[in-house]
Design a protein around this motif. Structure first.
Motif, PDB file in Angstrom:
ATOM      1  N   UNK A  30      76.704   2.999  12.811  1.00  0.00           N
ATOM      2  CA  UNK A  30      76.592   2.662  11.358  1.00  0.00           C
ATOM      3  C   UNK A  30      75.521   2.011  11.393  1.00  0.00           C
ATOM      4  N   UNK A  31      74.326   1.868  12.264  1.00  0.00           N
ATOM      5  CA  UNK A  31      73.484   1.176  12.245  1.00  0.00           C
ATOM      6  C   UNK A  31      72.224   1.825  11.273  1.00  0.00           C
ATOM      7  N   UNK A  32      71.524   1.294  10.664  1.00  0.00           N
ATOM      8  CA  UNK A  32      70.438   1.950   9.846  1.00  0.00           C
ATOM      9  C   UNK A  32      69.357   2.593  10.789  1.00  0.00           C
ATOM     10  N   UNK A  33      68.537   3.492  10.260  1.00  0.00           N
ATOM     11  CA  UNK A  33      67.465   4.255  11.176  1.00  0.00           C
ATOM     12  C   UNK A  33      66.647   3.168  11.393  1.00  0.00           C
ATOM     13  N   UNK A  34      66.313   3.348  12.867  1.00  0.00           N
ATOM     14  CA  UNK A  34      65.331   2.545  13.520  1.00  0.00           C
ATOM     15  C   UNK A  34      63.696   3.039  12.968  1.00  0.00           C
ATOM     16  N   UNK A  35      63.487   2.760  11.540  1.00  0.00           N
ATOM     17  CA  UNK A  35      62.155   2.947  11.182  1.00  0.00           C
ATOM     18  C   UNK A  35      61.162   1.704  10.739  1.00  0.00           C
ATOM     19  N   UNK A  36      61.704   0.364  11.303  1.00  0.00           N
ATOM     20  CA  UNK A  36      61.015  -0.639  10.960  1.00  0.00           C
ATOM     21  C   UNK A  36      61.202  -1.614  12.105  1.00  0.00           C
ATOM     22  N   UNK A  37      60.267  -2.136  12.356  1.00  0.00           N
ATOM     23  CA  UNK A  37      60.074  -3.492  13.527  1.00  0.00           C
ATOM     24  C   UNK A  37      61.386  -4.526  13.160  1.00  0.00           C
ATOM     25  N   UNK A  38      62.269  -4.629  14.055  1.00  0.00           N
ATOM     26  CA  UNK A  38      63.369  -5.666  13.970  1.00  0.00           C
ATOM     27  C   UNK A  38      63.156  -6.779  14.753  1.00  0.00           C
ATOM     28  N   UNK A  39      63.442  -8.107  14.216  1.00  0.00           N
ATOM     29  CA  UNK A  39      63.899  -9.165  15.177  1.00  0.00           C
ATOM     30  C   UNK A  39      65.233  -9.662  14.893  1.00  0.00           C
ATOM     31  N   UNK A  40      65.811 -10.023  15.939  1.00  0.00           N
ATOM     32  CA  UNK A  40      67.347 -10.356  15.770  1.00  0.00           C
ATOM     33  C   UNK A  40      67.528 -11.914  16.247  1.00  0.00           C
ATOM     34  N   UNK A  41      68.378 -12.440  15.372  1.00  0.00           N
ATOM     35  CA  UNK A  41      68.688 -13.883  15.891  1.00  0.00           C
ATOM     36  C   UNK A  41      70.268 -13.876  16.138  1.00  0.00           C
ATOM     37  N   UNK A  42      70.577 -14.745  17.436  1.00  0.00           N
ATOM     38  CA  UNK A  42      71.586 -14.829  18.323  1.00  0.00           C
ATOM     39  C   UNK A  42      72.057 -16.323  18.418  1.00  0.00           C
TER      40      UNK A  42
END
Length: 212
Positions: A30-42
């Motif tokens: 279900x993840x969106x298309x990987x078309x932008x840089x992403x940073x994640x918070x955990x």
């Protein structure tokens, strides 16, 4: 880390751009298309992820905080005006969720970490009042195993006495010194007071290669 005044200002402008909730993914497909840089918070449940995300973009209700730990059981995506995505990963360390439920959304987070080509860095939030705990070590091991660059962000620094923040920062730096995927700097922040937030914005801008 050192940042020029111009970089701090550029990051402030970048994070003032419109931020919107995109979606919450309960399954990896279900993840969106990987078309932008992403940073994640955990981070552990109740560590202040929602508050930090809201503080970065200057909004009170973009990421929803909950009084019930462990409510974030999806990978939540937020778009910063088409420049980058902020990703809120499921928390860990719940007391009330069943083992089956916990494993389900921990596995979802791990699948995201392993396969997301646009992921630039994970920011692992640690409550500065408590420092690294054994449950955090499991997260550090998982990030090292996934070979995902991550940086420790100490939260709730406003709750500490004078001098305690720098002490826990130094202790944390020593604890991660030999970890292969750990970024060699620890951010000390307070979403409530705004301490450390300009520098964190600048670091995110630098890491993702974005600009206002």
């Amino acid at each position: 880390m050192e940042y020029e005044d111009e970089e701090i200002e550029a990051a402030r402008v970048l994070f003032q751009r419109q931020a919107t909730f995109v979606m919450g993914a309960a399954k990896i497909d279900q993840l969106p298309e990987p078309n932008l840089p992403e940073i994640a918070f955990a981070g552990r449940s109740n560590v202040g992820k929602s508050s930090l995300i809201n503080g970065l973009v200057g909004m009170h209700k973009l990421a929803r905080a909950s009084n019930e730990p462990g409510r974030t059981r999806e990978v939540n995506f937020f778009d910063l005006d088409g420049q980058l995505r902020l990703v809120d990963l499921p928390g860990y360390g719940w007391a009330k969720a069943s083992k089956t439920t916990v494993k389900k959304f921990q596995d979802l987070g791990r699948d995201y970490l392993r396969g997301r080509v646009t992921l630039k860095r994970v920011y692992l939030l640690i409550d500065s009042r408590h420092g690294l705990k054994s449950v955090d070590t499991e997260a550090l091991d998982a990030l090292d195993l996934a070979a995902v660059s991550y940086q420790i962000v100490l939260t709730k620094a406003d709750k500490l006495k004078k001098g305690e923040g720098e002490a826990v920062r130094e202790k944390t730096l020593k604890a991660i010194a030999k970890r292969p995927a750990a970024f060699p700097d620890v951010a000390l922040t307070s979403a409530e007071k705004g301490d450390g937030m300009p520098e964190l914005r600048a670091e995110i801008m630098r890491t993702t290669g974005t600009a206002p």
